[in-house]
Motif scaffolding. Sequence first.
Motif, PDB file in Angstrom:
ATOM      1  N   THR A  90       9.649   3.555   5.662  1.00 49.72           N
ATOM      2  CA  THR A  90       9.493   5.015   5.681  1.00 49.72           C
ATOM      3  C   THR A  90      10.638   5.679   4.914  1.00 49.72           C
ATOM      4  O   THR A  90      11.731   5.114   4.775  1.00 49.72           O
ATOM      5  CB  THR A  90       9.460   5.555   7.117  1.00 49.72           C
ATOM      6  OG1 THR A  90      10.620   5.121   7.820  1.00 49.72           O
ATOM      7  CG2 THR A  90       8.217   5.068   7.840  1.00 49.72           C
TER       8      THR A  90
ATOM      9  N   MET B 213      12.699   0.835   8.721  1.00 54.31           N
ATOM     10  CA  MET B 213      11.750  -0.276   8.598  1.00 54.31           C
ATOM     11  C   MET B 213      11.243  -0.656   9.986  1.00 54.31           C
ATOM     12  O   MET B 213      12.018  -0.724  10.945  1.00 54.31           O
ATOM     13  CB  MET B 213      12.419  -1.485   7.937  1.00 54.31           C
ATOM     14  CG  MET B 213      11.521  -2.720   7.868  1.00 54.31           C
ATOM     15  SD  MET B 213      12.440  -4.182   7.294  1.00 54.31           S
ATOM     16  CE  MET B 213      12.886  -3.686   5.633  1.00 54.31           C
TER      17      MET B 213
ATOM     18  N   THR C 207       2.605  -6.821   9.421  1.00 53.66           N
ATOM     19  CA  THR C 207       2.745  -5.519   8.766  1.00 53.66           C
ATOM     20  C   THR C 207       4.216  -5.121   8.777  1.00 53.66           C
ATOM     21  O   THR C 207       4.882  -5.235   9.815  1.00 53.66           O
ATOM     22  CB  THR C 207       1.935  -4.427   9.480  1.00 53.66           C
ATOM     23  OG1 THR C 207       0.550  -4.793   9.484  1.00 53.66           O
ATOM     24  CG2 THR C 207       2.084  -3.084   8.760  1.00 53.66           C
TER      25      THR C 207
ATOM     26  N   TYR D 192       0.836  -1.203   0.000  1.00 55.50           N
ATOM     27  CA  TYR D 192       0.000   0.000   0.000  1.00 55.50           C
ATOM     28  C   TYR D 192       0.878   1.265   0.000  1.00 55.50           C
ATOM     29  O   TYR D 192       1.906   1.315   0.675  1.00 55.50           O
ATOM     30  CB  TYR D 192      -0.897   0.037   1.250  1.00 55.50           C
ATOM     31  CG  TYR D 192      -2.015  -0.967   1.254  1.00 55.50           C
ATOM     32  CD1 TYR D 192      -3.305  -0.607   0.857  1.00 55.50           C
ATOM     33  CD2 TYR D 192      -1.794  -2.283   1.660  1.00 55.50           C
ATOM     34  CE1 TYR D 192      -4.345  -1.532   0.875  1.00 55.50           C
ATOM     35  CE2 TYR D 192      -2.826  -3.217   1.674  1.00 55.50           C
ATOM     36  CZ  TYR D 192      -4.097  -2.831   1.274  1.00 55.50           C
ATOM     37  OH  TYR D 192      -5.123  -3.749   1.290  1.00 55.50           O
ATOM     38  N   GLY D 193       0.436   2.267  -0.758  1.00 59.20           N
ATOM     39  CA  GLY D 193       1.073   3.577  -0.703  1.00 59.20           C
ATOM     40  C   GLY D 193       1.814   4.017  -1.936  1.00 59.20           C
ATOM     41  O   GLY D 193       2.372   5.122  -1.970  1.00 59.20           O
TER      42      GLY D 193
ATOM     43  N   LYS E 231       6.445  -1.744   7.764  1.00 57.34           N
ATOM     44  CA  LYS E 231       6.347  -0.336   7.374  1.00 57.34           C
ATOM     45  C   LYS E 231       7.715   0.162   6.915  1.00 57.34           C
ATOM     46  O   LYS E 231       8.699   0.071   7.662  1.00 57.34           O
ATOM     47  CB  LYS E 231       5.851   0.524   8.542  1.00 57.34           C
ATOM     48  CG  LYS E 231       4.414   0.239   8.959  1.00 57.34           C
ATOM     49  CD  LYS E 231       3.981   1.175  10.080  1.00 57.34           C
ATOM     50  CE  LYS E 231       2.546   0.888  10.516  1.00 57.34           C
ATOM     51  NZ  LYS E 231       1.578   1.221   9.443  1.00 57.34           N
TER      52      LYS E 231
ATOM     53  N   LYS F 131       5.667   6.795   3.271  1.00 58.40           N
ATOM     54  CA  LYS F 131       5.477   5.500   3.928  1.00 58.40           C
ATOM     55  C   LYS F 131       4.890   4.487   2.956  1.00 58.40           C
ATOM     56  O   LYS F 131       3.982   4.793   2.189  1.00 58.40           O
ATOM     57  CB  LYS F 131       4.546   5.655   5.129  1.00 58.40           C
ATOM     58  CG  LYS F 131       4.322   4.377   5.927  1.00 58.40           C
ATOM     59  CD  LYS F 131       3.349   4.603   7.070  1.00 58.40           C
ATOM     60  CE  LYS F 131       1.929   4.873   6.549  1.00 58.40           C
ATOM     61  NZ  LYS F 131       0.923   4.878   7.647  1.00 58.40           N
TER      62      LYS F 131
ATOM     63  N   VAL G  23       1.451  -5.638   3.923  1.00 59.56           N
ATOM     64  CA  VAL G  23       0.603  -6.410   4.834  1.00 59.56           C
ATOM     65  C   VAL G  23       0.299  -7.762   4.211  1.00 59.56           C
ATOM     66  O   VAL G  23       0.331  -7.929   2.989  1.00 59.56           O
ATOM     67  CB  VAL G  23      -0.718  -5.663   5.143  1.00 59.56           C
ATOM     68  CG1 VAL G  23      -0.433  -4.322   5.789  1.00 59.56           C
ATOM     69  CG2 VAL G  23      -1.551  -5.467   3.874  1.00 59.56           C
TER      70      VAL G  23
ATOM     71  N   ASP H 212       3.349   0.446   3.184  1.00 60.93           N
ATOM     72  CA  ASP H 212       2.939  -0.616   4.100  1.00 60.93           C
ATOM     73  C   ASP H 212       2.843  -1.934   3.335  1.00 60.93           C
ATOM     74  O   ASP H 212       2.173  -2.013   2.289  1.00 60.93           O
ATOM     75  CB  ASP H 212       1.578  -0.300   4.726  1.00 60.93           C
ATOM     76  CG  ASP H 212       1.667   0.869   5.705  1.00 60.93           C
ATOM     77  OD1 ASP H 212       2.729   1.021   6.332  1.00 60.93           O
ATOM     78  OD2 ASP H 212       0.685   1.627   5.823  1.00 60.93           O
TER      79      ASP H 212
ATOM     80  N   ASP I 187       5.665  -5.790  12.488  1.00 57.69           N
ATOM     81  CA  ASP I 187       4.732  -6.234  13.531  1.00 57.69           C
ATOM     82  C   ASP I 187       4.114  -7.555  13.090  1.00 57.69           C
ATOM     83  O   ASP I 187       3.353  -7.603  12.121  1.00 57.69           O
ATOM     84  CB  ASP I 187       3.650  -5.180  13.753  1.00 57.69           C
ATOM     85  CG  ASP I 187       2.687  -5.586  14.860  1.00 57.69           C
ATOM     86  OD1 ASP I 187       3.062  -6.444  15.686  1.00 57.69           O
ATOM     87  OD2 ASP I 187       1.556  -5.046  14.884  1.00 57.69           O
TER      88      ASP I 187
END
Length: 440
Positions: free
Chosen positions: A143, A175, A139, A91-92, A141, A118, A122, A120, A178
């Motif tokens: 950045t 990075m 997840t 995503y993004g 992330k 950012k 998932v 993501d 989770d």
Amino acid sequence: MMDWIRIQCLVFVLNVCVRTGNLQEAPPNIRNQNLEAEKKLSEYVNVIIEHYKQTEPVGIPGAPIPDPLSIPPMNQSFSIGRMNFKDVELYGLKKFKIDHVVADVAAMKVEAALVIDKLDIVGNYTLNTWFSSAKGNFTVKLTHVFIKAMATLEVQRNGSLEAQAIDMDITFKEMAMDFKGLGFFASMFQGVVNSVGSFMFDSIKPFILSEANSNVRNDINKQVSKLPQKFPNSISPFDELVAEARKKVRALGYDPFKIADYNNSVGVFDVYLMHTWLYGLSSFHRTKDIVFEIRNNTVHALLEVGTQKLLGTTHWEISLITELLTRVGTASFSVEYIGVQINASQAMDTRKPPSLDDIQLELGNIQMRFDGLGTADYLIEFGVNVLPNLIRYQIMDAIERPIKLKIQEELDKINVEEFIRTNSEKLDDPNALADLSNFL
């Protein structure tokens, strides 16, 4: 200068055309939007114009970038077990900002850099070891993501333009991960989990770059193929436009060019230069790369051209201030070259006018051959040492200031937004591109 503005606007419109192409992986709703955009490109241009009126525009409306991007299943083996990843989505990608774009028009090369705050990743995972297992969603992330690409166009043997392979790279600064469902295994397998993020990025990166390279290249070629013009592969398309501009200069009667009369006082002498003609102005050509650069939502253009050796003639008159002694004669001269460098800019917010940021004029070495100086040694020395510099001043005064005034005058006439909107309507006509030369 008007041609430069028109070329810039054309680049803008063609850029819009390219961005309305279809990505093979784009979902159906995105493909439908693209079909509508192709039906009415002028409306899409208007959307782009409004988009760049924002202070910090993010992405491009209607860009055929799948968001989320589905990633194929992956797996990674460790010394103690194996992890499988499925239903992975990124995503993004649409939320990019332009860091810079540098386009070398003559060489037909473009370097672009985008930043995304950012991204993501998932999906779902399963962890299997020889003594236990775990599963859940995760997840990752990323950045401060930085995307850099280099693209080139080449003239094919049949005279058409074609995009070559696009060199791209993606990097990130930080990075965070989770993983749900690890339970008490979280601390035990912390070392394994820490390596998952890098593995996942390294696995996804080639997939993204491959998809982008293939699809963007296909989209560019799809749009470029609509251009009716055929270009010689011996010179670049831009140099061909310069050749046409040379013909226009001659047709408008600027070669030969009559320079305004000039007078000046040097010491005890008054000097008059009259009936000065300059031959060869239409021999101008590109001396350096033509560069368009986008930074801080502003398009900057650097254009540098120069002439070949120029020839000229003039009538001169030298007299003492007391007019006790006067000499008249003619002279022929040569100028090694004349170079002009122009820096101009245009905000992506088309409500703002274009600006002439700087212009530099450079004259090469001047040599003169005199007639009528007589036998007085001091006049001969005066003519040889002083008149070439006066000719230089005369040419500079005759060319530099008018060029600045003419360019600024043309820029002041241009309503960029209106110009783009008016000409974008031609894209709705399937035969609109058949007369590209009139557009320029």
